[in-house]
Motif scaffolding. Structure first.
Motif, PDB file in Angstrom:
ATOM      1  N   MET A  62      95.328 -49.568 132.580  1.00 21.70           N
ATOM      2  CA  MET A  62      94.917 -50.474 133.642  1.00 21.70           C
ATOM      3  C   MET A  62      96.165 -51.204 134.134  1.00 21.70           C
ATOM      4  O   MET A  62      96.991 -51.645 133.331  1.00 21.70           O
ATOM      5  CB  MET A  62      93.885 -51.467 133.104  1.00 21.70           C
ATOM      6  CG  MET A  62      93.424 -52.507 134.108  1.00 21.70           C
ATOM      7  SD  MET A  62      92.271 -53.709 133.354  1.00 21.70           S
ATOM      8  CE  MET A  62      90.763 -52.736 133.276  1.00 21.70           C
ATOM      9  N   VAL A  63      96.308 -51.291 135.446  1.00 29.19           N
ATOM     10  CA  VAL A  63      97.438 -51.998 136.053  1.00 29.19           C
ATOM     11  C   VAL A  63      96.886 -53.072 136.985  1.00 29.19           C
ATOM     12  O   VAL A  63      96.148 -52.764 137.931  1.00 29.19           O
ATOM     13  CB  VAL A  63      98.351 -51.034 136.833  1.00 29.19           C
ATOM     14  CG1 VAL A  63      99.513 -51.800 137.473  1.00 29.19           C
ATOM     15  CG2 VAL A  63      98.878 -49.929 135.921  1.00 29.19           C
ATOM     16  N   ILE A 119      92.928 -46.707 135.641  1.00 28.69           N
ATOM     17  CA  ILE A 119      93.312 -45.360 136.086  1.00 28.69           C
ATOM     18  C   ILE A 119      92.335 -44.363 135.473  1.00 28.69           C
ATOM     19  O   ILE A 119      92.234 -44.275 134.243  1.00 28.69           O
ATOM     20  CB  ILE A 119      94.750 -45.022 135.657  1.00 28.69           C
ATOM     21  CG1 ILE A 119      95.709 -46.193 135.943  1.00 28.69           C
ATOM     22  CG2 ILE A 119      95.201 -43.730 136.310  1.00 28.69           C
ATOM     23  CD1 ILE A 119      95.795 -46.598 137.379  1.00 28.69           C
ATOM     24  N   PRO A 120      91.590 -43.571 136.263  1.00 29.21           N
ATOM     25  CA  PRO A 120      90.604 -42.629 135.700  1.00 29.21           C
ATOM     26  C   PRO A 120      91.277 -41.538 134.866  1.00 29.21           C
ATOM     27  O   PRO A 120      92.272 -40.939 135.287  1.00 29.21           O
ATOM     28  CB  PRO A 120      89.940 -42.023 136.946  1.00 29.21           C
ATOM     29  CG  PRO A 120      90.280 -42.938 138.065  1.00 29.21           C
ATOM     30  CD  PRO A 120      91.601 -43.546 137.734  1.00 29.21           C
ATOM     31  N   VAL A 171     101.393 -39.863 136.569  1.00 32.27           N
ATOM     32  CA  VAL A 171     102.470 -40.833 136.390  1.00 32.27           C
ATOM     33  C   VAL A 171     102.180 -42.022 137.309  1.00 32.27           C
ATOM     34  O   VAL A 171     101.973 -41.849 138.515  1.00 32.27           O
ATOM     35  CB  VAL A 171     103.839 -40.227 136.732  1.00 32.27           C
ATOM     36  CG1 VAL A 171     104.931 -41.298 136.660  1.00 32.27           C
ATOM     37  CG2 VAL A 171     104.158 -39.060 135.796  1.00 32.27           C
ATOM     38  N   VAL A 172     102.151 -43.218 136.735  1.00 37.25           N
ATOM     39  CA  VAL A 172     101.851 -44.432 137.491  1.00 37.25           C
ATOM     40  C   VAL A 172     103.098 -45.303 137.525  1.00 37.25           C
ATOM     41  O   VAL A 172     103.610 -45.726 136.483  1.00 37.25           O
ATOM     42  CB  VAL A 172     100.682 -45.211 136.865  1.00 37.25           C
ATOM     43  CG1 VAL A 172     100.369 -46.459 137.681  1.00 37.25           C
ATOM     44  CG2 VAL A 172      99.445 -44.313 136.748  1.00 37.25           C
ATOM     45  N   VAL A 203      97.559 -52.777 130.768  1.00 35.63           N
ATOM     46  CA  VAL A 203      96.765 -52.552 129.566  1.00 35.63           C
ATOM     47  C   VAL A 203      96.809 -51.067 129.244  1.00 35.63           C
ATOM     48  O   VAL A 203      96.590 -50.236 130.128  1.00 35.63           O
ATOM     49  CB  VAL A 203      95.299 -52.992 129.755  1.00 35.63           C
ATOM     50  CG1 VAL A 203      94.457 -52.562 128.555  1.00 35.63           C
ATOM     51  CG2 VAL A 203      95.209 -54.497 129.958  1.00 35.63           C
ATOM     52  N   LEU A 204      97.120 -50.737 128.003  1.00 36.75           N
ATOM     53  CA  LEU A 204      97.008 -49.376 127.492  1.00 36.75           C
ATOM     54  C   LEU A 204      95.993 -49.401 126.354  1.00 36.75           C
ATOM     55  O   LEU A 204      95.971 -50.344 125.556  1.00 36.75           O
ATOM     56  CB  LEU A 204      98.352 -48.853 126.962  1.00 36.75           C
ATOM     57  CG  LEU A 204      99.571 -48.947 127.882  1.00 36.75           C
ATOM     58  CD1 LEU A 204     100.799 -48.365 127.181  1.00 36.75           C
ATOM     59  CD2 LEU A 204      99.322 -48.247 129.210  1.00 36.75           C
ATOM     60  N   ALA A 205      95.156 -48.367 126.267  1.00 36.83           N
ATOM     61  CA  ALA A 205      94.111 -48.362 125.244  1.00 36.83           C
ATOM     62  C   ALA A 205      93.688 -46.936 124.936  1.00 36.83           C
ATOM     63  O   ALA A 205      93.921 -46.016 125.724  1.00 36.83           O
ATOM     64  CB  ALA A 205      92.902 -49.184 125.706  1.00 36.83           C
TER      65      ALA A 205
END
Length: 296
Positions: A129-130, A135-136, A229-230, A239-241
């Motif tokens: 999440m940014v 991001i799907p 790539v974002v 957020v990374l999960a």
């Protein structure tokens, strides 16, 4: 970058059996999710997911120390080779065995942030999440199998006792009193048992292009896979999960609250969320889970 909060929880409450991993280095931040085993053989201890998690975390640590400017393709090769190299150390099973039997491979997903390149690399179905925008990353094959599991679970759940036994018989499962009781109280997930043969077949779609194909680190990853790539900028909140959080919140507390709500309202995960597994009695959650929030 500034780390705001981070956590990794194992569904069994034993950190040594947690198949998720969290890496926070000087250059890279990553969440690793070892794939739940569908293996028939007992080759990896304590589980394939734990072995895969350990190998990827070690590779990330090596990159952080010695290759901080590594690009996405370089990271893909590094992480995947860490699994492939491990196949040379399995007694009585040459490398060719794992090429012919993908269901016996180590497998993991990961999402990696590179501070040097200000990029997020989505290797598989981990979450990102940014600035509040997710991001799907959901795999189509997981959607299909989650729907099938939900269908079976709903049918069995609303059937009367005689019809339930007929369904169990049609699925090739025992119909004795103990099995029926396990189904009724949630100790036995009939939907997951119904899709387990397909979950094993799913490994043959790993790293194959096409409608149901998907990326995964398993030692045989496609080096040219179109990895999302974002790009991010200074001040962005990230957020990374892992997918142990089926609903991702802007904060850890929000993500935990949504997970607790789901456990209360749809513990089998066959109504609000169609997943390939649900919450089981005796476990802390339906899956291991990892969350890290930071600012660039």
């Amino acid at each position: 970058m500034r780390i705001v909060e981070s956590v990794t929880y194992g569904k069994r409450g034993d950190p040594s059996r947690n198949e998720d991993g969290l890496f926070i280095g000087d250059t890279f931040v990553a969440v690793v999710d070892g794939v739940t085993s569908k293996c028939r053989l007992d080759l990896w201890h304590p589980s394939p997911g734990v072995v895969a998690r350990r190998l990827l975390l070690a590779a990330l640590s090596s990159a952080d120390a010695g290759q901080p400017d590594l690009d996405m393709r370089g990271m893909l090769r590094l992480l995947d080779s860490s699994l492939r190299d491990r196949y040379g150390d399995v007694p009585d099973h040459p490398r060719g065995f794992f090429e012919a039997h993908p269901e016996e491979r180590l497998a993991a997903n990961a999402v990696v942030f590179s501070a040097a390149r200000r990029e997020i690399w989505l290797f598989g179905d981990c979450r990102a999440m940014v600035n509040g925008r997710e991001i799907p990353t959901v795999k189509r094959v997981d959607v299909v199998l989650g729907d099938v599991r939900a269908m079976v679970g709903q049918l069995v759940g609303r059937a009367d006792p005689d019809d339930r036994r007929r369904m169990l018989r049609e699925l090739g499962l025992p119909t004795d009193r103990e099995t029926v009781e396990e189904v009724d109280d949630g100790r036995r997930d009939v939907g997951r048992e119904a899709i387990m043969p397909l979950l094993r077949l799913q490994s043959r779609l790993a790293n194959r292009r096409g409608e149901f194909g998907y990326f995964v680190f398993d030692g045989y990853a496609d080096p040219d896979w179109p990895v999302p790539v974002v790009k991010v900028g200074p001040g962005d909140g990230i957020v990374l999960a892992s997918d142990g959080y089926p609903r991702l919140g802007r904060t850890l507390a929000e993500s935990e609250r949504m997970l607790a709500d789901l456990r209360r309202t749809d513990p089998r995960m066959i109504h609000e969320v169609h997943a390939t597994k649900g919450f089981m009695p005796g476990l802390r959650s339906f899956d291991d889970r990892t969350y890290v929030r930071f600012t660039v």
